[in-house]
Write an enzyme that holds these catalytic residues in place. Sequence first.
Site, short mmCIF file in Angstrom:
data_model
loop_
_atom_site.label_atom_id
_atom_site.label_comp_id
_atom_site.label_asym_id
_atom_site.label_seq_id
_atom_site.Cartn_x
_atom_site.Cartn_y
_atom_site.Cartn_z
CE LYS A 1 51.76 -45.81 -92.87
NZ LYS A 1 53.11 -46.26 -93.30
CB SER B 1 52.89 -45.90 -97.22
OG SER B 1 53.51 -46.33 -96.03
CB SER C 1 56.61 -45.84 -95.56
OG SER C 1 56.28 -46.46 -96.77
#
Lengths: 87, 493
Positions: free
Chosen positions: B79, B154, B178
């Site tokens: 990420k 996210s 997330s």
Amino acid sequence: MHVAGLARLHMDEGDVERMATQLGTILAYVDTLKEVDTEGVAPMSHAVHLVNAMREDTVGEHLGVDIGLSGTEEKEDGHFLVPKIVG
Amino acid sequence: MSLTKGLHIHEARKHLDAGDFTAEELTRQTLQAISEKDPLINSYITVAEESAMADARLADEKIRKGEAGALTGIPLGLKDLILTRGIRTTCASRMLENFDPPYSGTVAEKLKDAGAVITGKLNLDEFAMGSSSETSWFGPVKNPWNLSHIPGGSSGGSAAAVAAGLCLGSLGTDTGGSIRQPAAHCGVVGLKPSYGRVSRYGVVAFASSLDQVGPMARSVEDCAILLQAIAGHDPKDSTSVNVPVPDYYSLLSKDLKGLTIGLPVEYHGAEGVHPEIRSAIGEAVRVLEASGAKTVEVRLPHMAYAVAAYYVVASSEASTNLARFDGIRYGYRTPEAASLLELYEKSRSEGFGEEVRRRILVGTYALSSGYYDAYYNKALKVRALIAKDFTDAFAGCDLIAAPVTPAPAFALGEVADDPLTMYLADIFTISANLAGIPGMSVPCGFSAKGLPMGLQLLGKPFDEATLLKAAYAYEKEAAWDRGLADPAAGEKS
């Protein structure tokens, strides 16, 4: 506007109106917390009970000045440059 | 032969060690898959082709010498809020569009030391603030199972890339769901470890009392392998806890005899849960029972307040954490400013997107003089009650089973202009972050429209091993693996 100033955010008229409406909705929802009886409850700021993590006060690995300054073009003699702040 | 076709990490390990293919071949095919398929789903912000091939050559050398570990030569994505020296780290924000971090995060170092191949940096909601991966400065991520739907967020890029085979596993972060929510929407396995289990040094902070880094992969076994590689105390992160890390892989078992699973009435009876989710979770619970687990009803009386408490706590911490972006030391700097104050305000307003600014404002308001007690302190007290609900529930069970999301993934743009509805998508995941307990999302079927759904398992603090064990038993029994998502098929339909 006052809050935007505290947050160091610039907002124009359109922003203020839209954000104010949305924040109003969010804060009205957050107000449901008032229904909860929290008399005598200690606030929980953290999920684990931590004690201070201490170590010897010795110099370890650290970034050099060049690497520390590598994130900006605005620099001079090993310092960050900012607009003039005293007259 | 297509090497990346549905390959799991533990399978790739055997092939690499047996010499069926090399890490270089595997990496080249993964990069090839990215260049073919990622334009459709936008899961990568940066593809690190050169360094990935260099990682692969190093891995092949280790494998030849017989020094390979579990992740040597395995293509993994990160990420894009995990710092990587040499690969730009953007947080999906204009603020950090060209940011080359001065050091790497501990989790990135650990994967590198384990011999993993880092394929690149994965897309997310800007600064991880969102549940749909639509707020990225680099454009929204699309769900590889159906391109007109969101992948969740996210960590939407981390989930979508794994689902489409554009890496074999990834790391995400989870502040309010997330990792678990995009895992559910993309049909992959995602694990949010206990608060303190994994180092966050070099991971850009959103809400420091809630954030955790965790693995995402296409099987429970792979998640166990990835968690093993990143878990443990780090002297550079004083919130990482110094407790032993069990051997997760060896503790996986299909036999759940003796295990008691709590079913919270507040979750299973919740209004507004999509009927397909409700029936999929009911079926999943029956599978867990068939594997030997006993189920009991438990109560989490304060769950209705979790989202409200979360948004006060998370936004307050975010407003403080993001104060560091001043336009001076690194990140976006406005080209024209007459004064220092104007430099701050213009850099921040031009550099941050709308959702980030909104949360900074909510947090600044909640922490401001006169409102601190009414909002921030009140939210912390409700948080204490939510944590106590879990402690009480775990007195009568070993883990808790629940939905991950109230509904399958919504359509792109469907709730983008309605922040509150977006926040409520995290209603089942948020409380785990407030309490600091571990949580997992395991695929539990597909909706009639072909969108994946997820079963959530929540565990006692630092008991990821029991979560993984139950998830493994469920996965083996339910066998939901449909192979890779094919974004090109989604495009045609």
